[in-house]
Design an enzyme around this catalytic site. Structure first.
Site, short mmCIF file in Angstrom:
data_model
loop_
_atom_site.label_atom_id
_atom_site.label_comp_id
_atom_site.label_asym_id
_atom_site.label_seq_id
_atom_site.Cartn_x
_atom_site.Cartn_y
_atom_site.Cartn_z
N GLY A 27 0.84 -1.21 0.00
CA GLY A 27 0.00 0.00 0.00
C GLY A 27 0.87 1.25 0.00
CG HIS A 28 3.17 2.24 3.50
ND1 HIS A 28 3.16 1.08 4.25
CD2 HIS A 28 2.59 3.19 4.29
CE1 HIS A 28 2.62 1.32 5.43
NE2 HIS A 28 2.26 2.59 5.48
N GLY A 138 -3.62 7.55 1.29
CA GLY A 138 -4.39 6.36 0.95
C GLY A 138 -5.85 6.53 1.31
CD GLN A 139 -10.84 5.09 -1.80
OE1 GLN A 139 -10.33 5.26 -2.91
NE2 GLN A 139 -11.85 4.29 -1.60
CB VAL A 167 -2.90 -1.54 -1.86
CG1 VAL A 167 -2.14 -2.75 -2.36
CG2 VAL A 167 -2.64 -0.32 -2.75
#
Ligand code: AMP
Length: 286
Positions: A27-28, A138-139, A167
């Protein structure tokens, strides 16, 4: 940090910032790659911000992997990994905070009093230090994204805030540094969040529009998993974060679930296909 940013901006380079607390997962890294596609230089900040943790939360045990993080930030486009100490960020005598009212008293703000003041204060400080043209968030932290967008508008920060879709692991679990706290059986239970989202979407696709009936269905599913307890199940407007009673194409389902006593996980997504996506979601609802 400031000197480097002034130098790069002076050369006409745009700067993208990805604020993080480290222990990087895919994700990051996706946020970093997105920033790299949008800006000439990417700064990744790594700061486990003490002021956004409440008493009894996991500040002392938050996972770290600094050497690995340095390597993966560089491999995913970061020019700088900015990792200040808490003493440098909050020298003795600091007294100023940034508060976004209204948007921060619901959802995670209600469960974690003071959390968003910690977030908006540290993000403001990072914005002043890094002086980015844009920042990617991030969402997954959907309320945080809405709060930071609001703060930037309200304080004329002039920084473009970009949302990155959630993600997920192959089985649907939203990636999170906190997933590392889960035992094997808790990892199975953690699937209740993405499955509740899926269930709400299926029911909405079948014509159900009542937020309370959808919430009941989600609660039933979540509590059928061992060790899962609901913190909140909220159907809210994507920008105002206000609760809705009828789901429409602006509605986001936001979930926070505790797995065991220690691990609190969040997830969210549109319930129906959005008309215009505030969150830039590619996490397709039915
Ligand atoms: P954290 O290190 O958890 O504070 O997260 C740093 C940034 O990465 C925040 O903008 C998060 O929303 C984002 N992020 C964390 N997990 C995910 C994920 N699974 N998908 C997308 N963004 C994420």
């Amino acid at each position: 940090m400031e000197a480097w940013s002034r130098l790069e901006s002076g050369k006409g380079k745009t700067i993208g910032l990805v604020p993080t607390m480290g222990f990087f997962h895919e994700g990051h890294l996706s946020l970093m790659r997105m920033a790299k596609g949008l800006a000439d230089r990417v700064v990744v900040s790594l700061f486990v911000n003490p002021t956004q943790f409440g008493p009894g939360e996991d500040l002392a045990t938050y996972p770290t992997s600094f050497a690995q993080d340095q390597e993966s930030a560089a491999a995913n486009g970061a020019a700088i990994l900015f990792a200040p100490t808490a003493e440098a960020m909050y020298p003795p005598g600091s007294r100023t905070t940034v508060v976004v009212s209204g948007l921060t008293d619901t959802l995670c703000g209600a469960s974690r009093p003071g959390h968003f003041t910690g977030v908006t204060t540290v993000v403001s400080k990072l914005f002043h230090l890094v002086r980015p043209d844009l920042a990617v968030f991030g969402q997954k932290d959907f309320q945080q994204l809405a709060v930071i967008r609001r703060m930037c508008l309200d304080l004329n920060m002039g920084i473009e805030i970009i949302g990155h879709p959630i993600v997920r692991e192959a089985d649907g679990l939203a990636m999170s540094s906190r997933n590392s706290y889960l035992t094997g059986s808790q990892r199975e239970s953690a699937l209740c969040l993405s499955r509740a989202l899926k269930l709400a979407r299926q029911l909405a696709a079948g014509g159900e529009r009542s937020a309370s009936r959808l919430a009941d269905a989600c609660r039933g599913l979540i509590t059928s998993y061992p060790e899962a307890t609901v913190d909140y199940i909220s159907f809210v407007h994507q920008a105002t974060l206000k609760d809705v009673s009828t789901v429409d194409r602006n509605t986001v389902l936001a979930l926070a679930v505790k797995i065991g006593d220690k691990v609190r996980l969040i997830d969210n997504g549109y319930v129906r296909r959005p008309v215009s996506s505030y969150l830039e979601s590619s996490d397709e609802p039915c």
